[in-house]
Design a protein around this motif. Structure first.
Motif, short mmCIF file in Angstrom:
data_model
loop_
_atom_site.label_atom_id
_atom_site.label_comp_id
_atom_site.label_asym_id
_atom_site.label_seq_id
_atom_site.Cartn_x
_atom_site.Cartn_y
_atom_site.Cartn_z
N ILE A 24 10.31 27.70 -26.81
CA ILE A 24 11.06 27.57 -27.62
C ILE A 24 12.23 26.72 -27.18
O ILE A 24 12.89 27.34 -26.15
N ASP A 25 12.51 25.51 -27.58
CA ASP A 25 13.69 24.79 -27.12
C ASP A 25 14.74 24.57 -28.20
O ASP A 25 15.86 23.84 -27.97
N GLY A 26 14.58 25.23 -29.24
CA GLY A 26 15.63 24.91 -30.31
C GLY A 26 15.35 23.85 -31.41
O GLY A 26 16.13 23.55 -32.30
N SER A 27 14.41 22.92 -31.00
CA SER A 27 14.02 21.82 -31.61
C SER A 27 13.08 22.15 -33.03
O SER A 27 12.60 23.33 -33.36
N LEU A 28 13.07 21.18 -34.02
CA LEU A 28 12.49 21.24 -35.25
C LEU A 28 10.90 21.27 -34.93
O LEU A 28 10.14 22.05 -35.52
N SER A 29 10.46 21.00 -33.98
CA SER A 29 9.24 20.89 -33.27
C SER A 29 8.62 22.35 -32.95
O SER A 29 7.60 22.77 -33.49
N ALA A 30 9.45 22.89 -32.34
CA ALA A 30 9.25 24.34 -31.93
C ALA A 30 9.38 25.26 -33.11
O ALA A 30 8.48 26.09 -33.17
N LEU A 31 10.31 25.02 -34.05
CA LEU A 31 10.24 25.89 -35.08
C LEU A 31 8.88 25.64 -36.09
O LEU A 31 8.34 26.59 -36.54
N GLY A 32 8.46 24.40 -36.14
CA GLY A 32 7.16 24.16 -36.88
C GLY A 32 6.08 24.91 -36.18
O GLY A 32 5.07 25.39 -36.69
N ALA A 33 5.94 25.19 -34.89
CA ALA A 33 5.08 25.95 -34.02
C ALA A 33 5.12 27.45 -34.67
O ALA A 33 4.20 28.13 -34.82
N VAL A 34 6.32 28.01 -34.61
CA VAL A 34 6.52 29.19 -35.06
C VAL A 34 6.09 29.55 -36.61
O VAL A 34 5.36 30.25 -36.95
N LYS A 35 6.56 28.59 -37.47
CA LYS A 35 6.15 28.61 -38.93
C LYS A 35 4.59 28.46 -38.83
O LYS A 35 3.87 29.08 -39.80
N GLN A 36 3.67 27.85 -38.03
CA GLN A 36 2.37 27.58 -38.05
C GLN A 36 1.63 29.18 -37.96
O GLN A 36 0.90 29.53 -38.16
N VAL A 37 2.25 29.64 -36.62
CA VAL A 37 1.80 30.85 -36.34
C VAL A 37 1.91 32.11 -37.36
O VAL A 37 1.03 32.81 -37.43
N ILE A 38 3.08 31.99 -38.06
CA ILE A 38 3.42 32.88 -39.05
C ILE A 38 2.43 32.65 -40.02
O ILE A 38 1.81 33.52 -40.54
#
Length: 185
Positions: A24-38
């Motif tokens: 996680i670097d705080g970017s929207l891309s990293a949050l997209g990865a979290v959203k995909q895992v959820i």
């Protein structure tokens, strides 16, 4: 800076758990990865545990000679907490168990070490679409992680190309070709 566990997880030795590392670097891309895992966790046959990793750079000696170690630590801790806040909130809302790890050093090495130490089954990384030339010129942390990881690496593409990627790179290529044609005459 030692790993910091914000949300303790149950003992994982007794149950089969999907153990996933998300840098996680705080970017929207990293949050997209979290959203995909959820989203994918609902379809997993076993429970999912997420390891969030934030890597802070090591400051050069030219900078640290003017700062105390605790000032550097406080600055990096603040940056890490801000970068991780969105991902932590998403996982809390989804009710997924997670732990937070903050490291200092080189990004690829920190990702691979954390993956090994936490015995992750998979690494999920977010990326924004980029023009192929931009990826080649910038080098890629993702490509290096894929090449060196001993577990599968899932890359989640989120967002859109930046204006530079969509217009700037092709224009630059065109301008470069025009210069070559002009020089060849």
């Amino acid at each position: 800076m030692p790993d910091q566990s914000i949300h303790p997880t149950a003992s994982l030795e007794d149950i089969d758990v999907a153990n996933i590392l998300i840098p996680i670097d705080g970017s929207l891309s990293a949050l997209g990865a979290v959203k995909q895992v959820i989203k994918n966790s609902a379809f997993q046959p076993q429970p999912t545990t997420v390891r969030l990793l934030n890597v802070q750079p090591v400051f050069s000696k030219h900078i640290t000679r003017f700062l105390r170690e605790r000032e550097v630590h406080a600055f990096q801790t603040d940056r890490a907490e801000r970068a991780l806040a969105g991902a932590v909130g998403m996982l809390q809302q989804a009710g997924l168990p997670y732990s937070v790890h903050v490291r200092r050093g080189r990004i690829v090495e920190a990702i691979l070490a954390c993956c090994s130490e936490t015995r992750c089954d998979r690494i999920v990384m977010g990326t924004a679409p980029k023009h192929a030339l931009a990826r080649w010129l910038q080098g890629s942390i993702i490509n290096t992680v894929i090449a060196r990881a001993h577990v599968p690496v899932e890359v989640v593409s989120t967002g859109e190309e930046t204006l530079l990627d969509r217009i700037g790179v092709p224009v630059s290529i065109g301008a470069g070709l025009m210069v070559l044609v002009a020089l060849s005459d």
